[in-house]
Design a protein around this motif. Structure first.
Motif, short mmCIF file in Angstrom:
data_model
loop_
_atom_site.label_atom_id
_atom_site.label_comp_id
_atom_site.label_asym_id
_atom_site.label_seq_id
_atom_site.Cartn_x
_atom_site.Cartn_y
_atom_site.Cartn_z
N GLU A 120 0.84 -1.20 0.00
CA GLU A 120 0.00 0.00 0.00
C GLU A 120 0.88 1.25 0.00
O GLU A 120 0.54 2.27 -0.62
N THR A 123 2.31 1.70 -3.55
CA THR A 123 1.28 2.26 -4.43
C THR A 123 1.10 3.75 -4.16
O THR A 123 0.99 4.56 -5.09
N TYR A 124 1.09 4.11 -2.88
CA TYR A 124 0.92 5.52 -2.51
C TYR A 124 2.08 6.35 -3.05
O TYR A 124 1.89 7.45 -3.59
N GLU A 126 3.90 5.76 -5.61
CA GLU A 126 3.79 5.86 -7.07
C GLU A 126 2.77 6.94 -7.47
O GLU A 126 2.99 7.70 -8.40
N LYS A 127 1.69 7.01 -6.69
CA LYS A 127 0.63 7.98 -7.01
C LYS A 127 0.98 9.38 -6.56
O LYS A 127 0.37 10.36 -7.02
N ASN A 128 1.90 9.49 -5.61
CA ASN A 128 2.25 10.81 -5.07
C ASN A 128 3.76 11.06 -5.20
O ASN A 128 4.48 11.09 -4.20
N PRO A 129 4.22 11.25 -6.44
CA PRO A 129 5.67 11.34 -6.68
C PRO A 129 6.34 12.52 -5.97
O PRO A 129 7.55 12.51 -5.80
N ARG A 157 10.23 -0.48 -10.39
CA ARG A 157 9.40 0.59 -10.95
C ARG A 157 10.14 1.93 -10.95
O ARG A 157 9.57 2.95 -11.34
N LEU A 159 11.03 3.85 -8.46
CA LEU A 159 10.50 4.86 -7.54
C LEU A 159 11.64 5.51 -6.76
O LEU A 159 12.43 4.82 -6.13
#
Lengths: 364, 346
Positions: A120, A123-124, A126-129, A157, A159
Motif C-alpha cells: 500500500e 502504491t501511494y 507511485e501515485k504521489n511522486p 518501478r 520509484l
C-alpha cells in the motif's frame, strides 16, 4: 473459516487438557516464542485451564515489543521533521518512543498512516511522486518477505521517493541468546508456526542441538497451542529432546522458497538491538548495499546510535523466565498498558501485559 | 546482555485520536478536564443524556456530533447517523424524542449535490423516527480546515412515564441483553475505508431505536434497569462502563453474542475484535432476570429486534471487571481499550 473453527472445539480442548493432567508428573516451564501465541493463550483463557504444574513463559517474539526505541524515535523524527509520509503496521503506532509515540506525532500534524501491507505504501508513493514515503519495516521472518518484495518492486518501478526504515529480527538467534543465560528457566520451546512456514525447519534441528531442550513448531488456534504443549510435555516426561512439528497442515520442511529468495536478495544478516534484550549478534536484517537507495536511515541521515537510559524495567529477566511480571516492583502500579515502562507491557502480546490483563480478572 | 529498558514518556500534552475513542483516554480527559471545571449534578451522572426540570415538567436532552469517513456507506450515510444517533441517545435515557436541532460545518468545495443527498436522508430519518428539525445553523470553513462535512444534532424529548433507568438500578443477577447483531455497522465502515469487499450482504444497521425501546418500556416498565446504545468503543466499552460505575462484575458468554460470520471473519483477518467496534442499530439492556426471556420474546416480534439475545449476567465476583467466557470455556477480562483500536501485526 476453514482451518480455524475446527481448532476451537470445546470437546477437543477438554480431551487434551485431560490427557495433560494425566501425564504430567512434575513442574515444566514452557516458553511460547511468538506474541501471536501469547495472544491466544491469554485471549482464550488457556493459562487458567492448564494443569498447575505447567508454567507458560511468554517469550521475546512480539515484534512490537522488541523493536528498539531508537527506531521509533527515527520514525517520529521522519514524520515530524522530514515531512515524510510514514506508513506502519497499526500496532506500532501506540508504542512510546523516548519523547512520543507515532500516534502523538500524528496528532502534532505528522503524516502517519496504518496499513496492512507494505505494498500500500509503494502504491501511494507511485501515485504521489512529490511526497517522500517511508515504510516502517519491522517484524520477524513473517513480515520480511512482503517488505523485501515491496522494496524490490519499488526498485523495478524506479520509484525515487520510497524507502524503508528497517528493524527486522530473527527468531533462532534470540532463542539462543535467551537460552545462553544460565539462569534461564525454560524446559521446552513452542516455536512460531508462521515463522517456520516461511523459513522451513532447516535451522531448527541444529537449534535443538544447541539449546538442548525440546522444540515444537506450533500454530495459533487454541487447539494448536494445547497440542503443542502436550507434545512438549510428552517429550519432557520421557526425557526426550527433539524437534517436532505440530503445525504440519501449514509448515513444510522446506518452508516457502519464493519468500526466502526475495528476502535473501534484498536483505542481509546483521547484529541487531532488541528492546529489552540488548544487542544480539547476527539476529537481524539490513538492506543489502545494492538496495541502499531504499534505506531511509541513509536517505535522511538519521542518527541510529543507540541510547538507552536507565529504567527499572526488568524485561530481560521476564523474557527468560527468571522472574515473573508480578515480581517487578513497578508491575501494575507505575507500569501499566496505558503507560508502559518497558517492552513487555507495551503490546497486548507482551509478557507483562498478558499477566496484567489476567490479574484483573483473578485478584480483584 | 544489556538489561536496561528505555523510559518512555506516555503522558501527552496534545489531543490524540485515542482521546475520542470512547475508551480509557476519553475517560481520563473527561475526569481531568470537563468534570473538574463544570460542577453540575447532571454532568456527574456521566450519562449521554440529562433529564432536567423545566417549569413544571421535565425534558430529556442530548447532543452528538458526527464525523464519519466515508460519508456514504452500505445501509446509510452521515445524515442518517446524525438523526439516529441523537434519537437513540434520547431513547436510552428514557426519553421520547420530539425535536432536533441541526448544525452543519461544511468545508469549502463540498459539492452541494452531496449536501442535498445528505439533507434528504436526514429528512427521511426524521420521518422514520417521528422527530422534527426545528432550528439549525450552517458554517463554512476554508478548504483543508475540515473534512467535507461535520454535523451536530441536539435532541429534546419528554421522559417516558414507564422508564426508571440508570446505573443505580443495575443489580446482581440482572440479565444482559443485546437487541441485535453486534458489529455490522463498524465492520461495514472499516471495510469501506480499507477498500475491502466482504461477501454477503453486510451493511450498516443504523436505525432509530426509540419505537422498539418505547414498546419495551411500556410493557416491562421498571424491569428494565439500564439501557445503552453501544456505539463508539463497541459493546466492550458499554459493559465496562456499567461494571465500573456499579462496582459489580459482569460475565459475558461469547457464544451467545450474535455476530454475523462475515463480521467475525473480517475482524479476524484485520486483527480487530468485533466487541470493540461501533454499532448504530442495537442497544444493550440490563433487565430483571425473571423477565429476561419474556423481554427477548417481545423484542423478537419487532423487525429491529429479530436477533435479540441474552449475552450475560451481572455478578458479585470480580467487581468492576467484565469477563468473557469464550467458545472453549476459557475466561479473560474484556478490558477498556487504552485508545483507538489498532490492527495487530501478526
Amino acid at each position: 473459516m476453514k482451518y480455524q473453527n475446527e481448532y476451537r472445539g470445546k470437546e477437543e480442548v477438554r480431551k487434551i487438557l485431560d490427557e495433560l493432567q494425566r501425564i504430567v508428573t512434575r513442574e515444566h516451564s514452557i516458553m511460547e516464542i511468538c506474541g501471536g501465541q501469547t495472544h491466544t493463550l491469554v485471549g482464550y483463557g488457556l493459562l487458567d485451564m492448564l494443569p498447575k504444574k505447567i508454567t507458560m513463559i511468554h517469550g521475546p517474539g512480539c515484534p512490537v515489543c522488541v523493536t528498539p526505541i531508537s527506531i521509533l524515535d527515527n520514525a517520529v523524527e521522519l514524520a515530524l521533521e522530514h515531512d515524510v509520509t510514514l506508513f506502519s503496521f497499526g500496532d506500532m503506532l501506540r508504542i512510546p518512543g523516548t519523547s512520543k509515540s507515532l500516534l502523538e506525532a500524528r496528532a502534532e500534524g505528522g503524516k502517519v498512516k496504518a496499513v496492512y501491507s507494505p505494498l500500500e505504501a509503494v502504491t501511494y508513493a507511485e501515485k504521489n511522486p512529490n511526497e517522500e514515503v517511508v515504510f516502517l519495516s519491522i517484524g520477524f521472518e513473517t513480515t520480511m518477505p512482503a517488505n523485501a518484495y515491496a522494496v524490490d518492486l519499488a526498485k523495478k518501478r524506479g520509484l525515487e521517493n520510497f524507502s524503508i526504515l528497517v528493524s527486522h529480527v530473527l527468531v533462532p538467534p534470540a532463542v539462543e541468546a535467551v537460552m545462553s543465560d544460565p539462569l534461564t528457566k525454560v524446559d521446552a520451546l513452542l516455536a512460531a508456526g508462521h515463522v517456520c512456514t516461511i523459513t522451513g525447519l532447516s535451522e531448527y534441528g541444529p537449534l535443538v542441538e544447541k539449546v538442548k531442550i525440546p522444540i515444537v513448531v506450533t500454530g495459533f488456534e487454541p487447539l494448536d497451542l494445547l497440542q503443542g504443549i502436550l507434545m512438549a510435555v510428552k517429550q519432557l516426561e520421557a526425557g526426550e529432546i527433539k524437534l517436532e512439528n505440530q503445525y504440519g497442515r501449514v509448515v513444510k520442511a522446506e518452508g516457502n522458497p519464493a519468500a526466502m529468495e526475495v528476502t535473501r536478495r534484498v536483505f542481509e544478516i546483521t547484529d541487531m538491538e532488541w528492546r529489552g534484550l540488548g544487542v544480539i549478534p547476527r539476529s537481524g536484517l539490513q538492506l543489502r548495499p545494492e538496495y541502499a537507495d531504499f534505506d531511509a536511515s541513509l536517505r535522511f541521515s538519521l542518527d541510529t546510535c543507540k541510547i538507552e537510559s536507565e529504567s527499572e524495567c526488568i524485561a530481560a529477566d521476564i523474557l527468560k523466565g527468571i522472574k515473573k511480571p508480578p515480581e517487578c516492583p513497578a508491575f501494575g502500579t507505575r507500569c501499566v498498558p496505558e503507560n508502559p515502562l518497558g517492552a513487555p507491557m507495551v503490546s497486548n502480546e507482551g509478557a507483562c501485559s498478558a499477566y496484567y490483563q489476567h490479574a484483573q480478572m483473578t485478584s480483584i | 546482555m544489556n538489561q536496561s529498558c528505555p523510559l518512555p514518556s506516555f503522558g501527552s500534552d496534545q489531543i490524540t485520536l485515542g482521546h475520542g475513542s470512547g475508551g480509557k483516554l476519553t475517560a481520563n480527559l473527561l475526569d481531568s478536564g470537563v468534570f473538574s471545571i463544570f460542577d453540575s449534578p447532571y454532568l456527574q451522572e456521566r450519562d449521554d443524556t440529562a433529564t432536567c426540570p423545566l417549569g413544571n415538567e421535565s425534558v430529556v436532552i442530548t447532543t452528538d456530533s458526527f464525523v464519519v469517513n466515508p460519508l456514504f456507506f452500505p445501509g446509510g450515510d452521515i445524515g442518517k447517523l446524525a438523526v439516529h444517533g441523537t434519537v437513540n441517545d434520547l431513547a436510552m435515557g428514557g426519553g421520547i424524542p420530539n425535536y432536533l436541532t441541526l448544525a452543519l460545518i461544511l468545508e469549502e468545495d463540498f459539492p452541494i449535490a452531496k449536501l442535498h443527498t445528505i439533507l434528504q436522508s436526514i429528512h427521511e430519518a426524521c420521518g422514520e423516527s417521528g422527530v422534527e428539525i426545528v432550528t439549525g445553523d450552517t458554517k463554512v470553513v476554508e478548504k483543508g480546515k475540515g473534512d467535507q462535512i461535520f454535523i451536530n444534532t441536539t435532541g429534546v424529548g419528554t421522559p417516558s412515564p414507564h422508564a426508571q433507568l440508570g446505573n443505580a438500578y443495575i443489580q446482581k443477577g440482572d440479565a444482559i441483553i443485546t437487541s441485535g447483531r453486534v458489529g455490522d455497522h463498524g465492520a461495514t465502515i472499516l471495510a469501506q475505508r480499507e477498500g475491502l469487499e466482504i461477501s454477503g450482504d453486510l451493511a450498516s444497521d443504523t436505525r432509530p431505536l426509540n419505537h422498539i425501546v418505547h414498546g419495551m418500556l411500556e410493557k416491562f416498565g421498571h424491569a428494565i434497569h439500564f439501557l445503552r446504545d453501544p456505539t463508539r468503543g463497541g459493546i466492550s466499552s458499554t459493559l465496562n462502563e456499567a461494571a465500573t460505575t456499579t462496582k459489580l462484575g459482569i460475565h459475558i458468554v461469547k457464544d451467545d453474542i450474535p455476530i454475523l460470520p462475515e463480521v467475525k471473519d473480517f475482524s479476524s483477518i484485520l486483527g480487530l475484535d468485533p466487541l470493540y467496534i461501533a454499532n448504530e442499530g442495537i442497544f444493550i439492556a440490563f433487565v430483571e432476570a425473571t423477565q429476561a426471556e419474556a423481554i427477548i420474546e417481545h423484542l423478537r416480534q419487532h423487525p429491529f429486534g429479530k436477533n435479540a439475545a441474552i449475552i450475560g449476567t451481572v455478578i458479585e465476583d470480580h467487581p468492576g471487571v467484565v469477563v468473557l467466557e469464550n467458545e472453549i470455556g476459557g475466561r479473560r477480562p474484556l478490558n477498556l481499550l487504552p485508545g483507538e483500536q489498532l490492527p495487530r501485526i501478526c
